[in-house]
Design a protein around this motif. Structure first.
Motif, mmCIF file in Angstrom:
data_model
loop_
_atom_site.group_PDB
_atom_site.id
_atom_site.type_symbol
_atom_site.label_atom_id
_atom_site.label_comp_id
_atom_site.label_asym_id
_atom_site.label_seq_id
_atom_site.Cartn_x
_atom_site.Cartn_y
_atom_site.Cartn_z
ATOM 1 N N SER A 176 71.190 6.046 -104.438
ATOM 2 C CA SER A 176 71.232 4.766 -105.239
ATOM 3 C C SER A 176 70.157 5.303 -106.341
ATOM 4 C CB SER A 176 70.701 3.555 -104.701
ATOM 5 O OG SER A 176 69.353 3.700 -104.225
ATOM 6 N N LEU A 209 77.272 1.340 -107.417
ATOM 7 C CA LEU A 209 76.481 1.114 -105.990
ATOM 8 C C LEU A 209 74.928 1.540 -106.115
ATOM 9 C CD1 LEU A 209 79.291 2.933 -103.981
ATOM 10 C CD2 LEU A 209 78.810 0.385 -104.357
ATOM 11 N N HIS A 210 74.393 1.334 -107.199
ATOM 12 C CA HIS A 210 72.888 1.996 -107.329
ATOM 13 C C HIS A 210 72.010 0.645 -107.051
ATOM 14 C CE1 HIS A 210 73.836 -0.371 -111.264
ATOM 15 N NE2 HIS A 210 72.545 -0.410 -111.441
ATOM 16 N N GLU A 211 72.436 -0.488 -106.848
ATOM 17 C CA GLU A 211 71.486 -1.419 -106.427
ATOM 18 C C GLU A 211 71.170 -1.421 -105.072
ATOM 19 O OE1 GLU A 211 69.891 -3.741 -108.271
ATOM 20 O OE2 GLU A 211 70.835 -3.143 -110.206
ATOM 21 N N ARG A 212 69.831 -1.512 -104.533
ATOM 22 C CA ARG A 212 69.506 -1.416 -103.063
ATOM 23 C C ARG A 212 70.403 -2.244 -102.208
ATOM 24 N NH1 ARG A 212 65.171 0.238 -100.646
ATOM 25 N NH2 ARG A 212 64.332 -0.510 -98.605
ATOM 26 N N TRP A 248 73.784 -1.885 -101.631
ATOM 27 C CA TRP A 248 74.912 -2.129 -101.965
ATOM 28 C C TRP A 248 75.927 -1.083 -101.426
ATOM 29 C CZ3 TRP A 248 75.847 -3.363 -107.819
ATOM 30 C CH2 TRP A 248 75.250 -4.604 -107.988
ATOM 31 N N ILE A 249 75.475 0.292 -101.058
ATOM 32 C CA ILE A 249 76.081 1.288 -100.564
ATOM 33 C C ILE A 249 76.517 0.795 -99.127
ATOM 34 C CG2 ILE A 249 76.130 3.889 -99.773
ATOM 35 C CD1 ILE A 249 74.599 4.348 -102.259
ATOM 36 N N GLU A 250 75.246 0.465 -98.184
ATOM 37 C CA GLU A 250 75.411 -0.007 -97.008
ATOM 38 C C GLU A 250 76.577 -1.351 -96.889
ATOM 39 O OE1 GLU A 250 72.683 0.781 -98.647
ATOM 40 O OE2 GLU A 250 70.953 0.744 -97.557
ATOM 41 N N GLY A 251 76.243 -2.006 -97.700
ATOM 42 C CA GLY A 251 77.210 -3.049 -97.723
ATOM 43 C C GLY A 251 78.568 -2.883 -97.807
ATOM 44 N N VAL A 252 78.755 -2.249 -98.707
ATOM 45 C CA VAL A 252 80.396 -1.960 -99.079
ATOM 46 C C VAL A 252 80.906 -1.112 -98.311
ATOM 47 C CG1 VAL A 252 81.818 -1.057 -101.092
ATOM 48 C CG2 VAL A 252 79.880 -2.344 -101.731
#
Length: 176
Positions: free
Chosen positions: A43, A97-100, A102-106
């Motif tokens: 991110s 997906l750069h917000e803290r 977001w990658i994990e959630g999506v």
């Protein structure tokens, strides 16, 4: 201390497969599995950190800045995602997906819908375990993945080109 078991290589390949239709997420998952980056590191990457080409590289900035070679499949995923769209150097590399978190959630949503019990952190752990199982020297794995040195050896003692072998191992195990 309780540790999570490493997920299987098949689970890693499945993580890539279930995200293939979502270009942003596929690029991020490729960076986790084929480069071994944490979601936080992914991110924080900007477009200026990416150097595509015959020997694609990423520059990871921070307290332990380093430039590492990237597996061809991860480079291809980034190339497909970025395409020919104009970008600016300080634009996030994986923009959506750069917000803290977001990658994990999506990715967590995609994995759950596919019945896959794998997190983005599991993919990083799988990358590290794969490299070590392939016989890559621990010092090289520590430098590539920015892990704490087990024996206190300074990272400057890692010879030039160590990253090419790490990228080759990850490509051979998880590349398309």
């Amino acid at each position: 201390m309780k540790t999570r078991p490493t997920v299987s290589p098949e689970d890693g390949r499945m993580a890539l497969a279930i995200t293939h239709h979502h270009l942003e997420l596929h690029a991020a998952v490729s960076l986790a599995l084929l480069v071994g980056l944490s979601p936080g590191t992914i991110s924080r990457l900007n477009v200026r950190d990416w150097a595509p080409g015959r020997a694609p590289q990423l520059t990871i900035r921070g307290t332990c800045a380093r430039t590492i070679r990237v597996a061809r499949s991860a480079a291809a995923a980034l190339g497909t995602y970025l395409g020919d769209e104009p970008t600016t150097p300080y634009e996030p590399l994986v923009l959506g997906l750069h917000e803290r978190g977001w990658i994990e959630g999506v990715f967590g949503d995609h994995a759950q819908r596919a019945g896959l019990r794998v997190s983005v952190f599991d993919l990083r752990r799988l990358a590290v375990a794969t490299v070590l199982a392939a016989g890559i020297p621990q010092l090289h794995a520590e430098a590539y993945f920015n892990l704490p040195a087990a024996d206190g050896t300074p990272r400057s003692s890692v010879e030039h080109g160590y990253d090419m072998e790490v990228a080759r191992v990850l490509e051979s195990q998880f590349g398309c």
